[in-house]
Design a protein around this motif. Sequence first.
Motif, PDB file in Angstrom:
ATOM      1  N   PHE A 267       0.826  -1.209   0.000  1.00 34.91           N
ATOM      2  CA  PHE A 267       0.000   0.000   0.000  1.00 34.91           C
ATOM      3  C   PHE A 267       0.861   1.261   0.000  1.00 34.91           C
ATOM      4  N   PHE A 268       0.437   2.252  -0.782  1.00 32.63           N
ATOM      5  CA  PHE A 268       1.083   3.557  -0.767  1.00 32.63           C
ATOM      6  C   PHE A 268       0.035   4.645  -0.593  1.00 32.63           C
ATOM      7  N   GLU A 269       0.490   5.903  -0.405  1.00 33.13           N
ATOM      8  CA  GLU A 269      -0.400   7.039  -0.161  1.00 33.13           C
ATOM      9  C   GLU A 269      -0.218   8.089  -1.252  1.00 33.13           C
ATOM     10  N   GLU A 270      -1.260   8.899  -1.461  1.00 29.18           N
ATOM     11  CA  GLU A 270      -1.191   9.910  -2.515  1.00 29.18           C
ATOM     12  C   GLU A 270      -0.403  11.155  -2.128  1.00 29.18           C
ATOM     13  N   LEU A 271      -0.357  11.498  -0.847  1.00 29.13           N
ATOM     14  CA  LEU A 271       0.293  12.745  -0.442  1.00 29.13           C
ATOM     15  C   LEU A 271       1.783  12.598  -0.137  1.00 29.13           C
ATOM     16  N   VAL A 272       2.298  11.375  -0.176  1.00 29.60           N
ATOM     17  CA  VAL A 272       3.738  11.161   0.010  1.00 29.60           C
ATOM     18  C   VAL A 272       4.261  10.336  -1.163  1.00 29.60           C
TER      19      VAL A 272
END
Length: 324
Positions: A267-272
């Motif tokens: 899983f990854f995040e959009e803001l980082v």
Amino acid sequence: MKKLNVGKNLFILGLISVVLITGCGSKSNNSMVEGKVNVMTTFYPIYEFAQAIGGENANIVNLIPAGIEPHDWTPKSQDILSTSKAQLFLYNGAGLEGWVPDFLKGLNKDSEVKAVEVSQGVDLIESEEDHEHDHGEEGNEEISDPNVEQHHIDPHTWVSPKSALVMAANIKDSFIEVDPENESQYEQRYQELNDKLLALDSKFTTELSNLSKREIVVSHQAFGYLTRDYGLTQHAIMGLSADAEPRAQDIINLANLVQEEGIKYIFFEELVSDRLAKTLAAEADVDTMVLNPVEGLTKEQQQNNENYFTLMEKNLQNLIIALK
């Protein structure tokens, strides 16, 4: 958290700026609305909950703009000036906004703003963190150096609907305290928000309890409350502050874990940055997918009218896919 601390000299310069602005008789801040409860919030989830509860009785201003990661943001002198004129200042606490103590000291002496730490009452997670090796407790595992233990409070309370319920109640109480005449309206709107959060909590509980896999790998350690409250375990590439660089050996160790546990997604995040998540996914020969810590909206999400509930619903669906 590393990036949240405001440099002392910069903060003093900011306070001097406030004095100069005030002394020069600058025009009043347009963000304040006469006849309403003016509320300053520190980041998106608090802003959304405050809007839902405050309704037409409140004017809510969020300090952090769309597309900005809260870990990377620090206040400016104008933020201090605006908050001095407000009735409520709502912040998460639990270590998220390391700049708050100095910020509150910098408010105008005649300010009557009530500062409220909305995470009060949440059963906080204490983490042993540094930056480098797989090390942690159930539901909250991370990469850190076993030779250097540093105790931190995990501030990401809102990512669990169970904690969000506590935060919403604190926000409601703060409105009633500063504007008791409209208590019934705050109570009514709070009840609507509370019902939505209860439904979300119930859905997370039901849907996730049916899945056999319980392990997730995430880009940064933002999901401790979510994993604790719904019986999962997170393994994080980075620590609580999302700015630590793991060693190459750590990536290899996590890649081995991914293969041993049969994990299909990182899983990854959009803001980082998704760089490390994609590096690990390539090493482990698996795919990547978004798990959103709902720290803020991207500009695109804002334009598409996304909110806490739509993003958490997407989180749930992605967890279901990953844990099948």
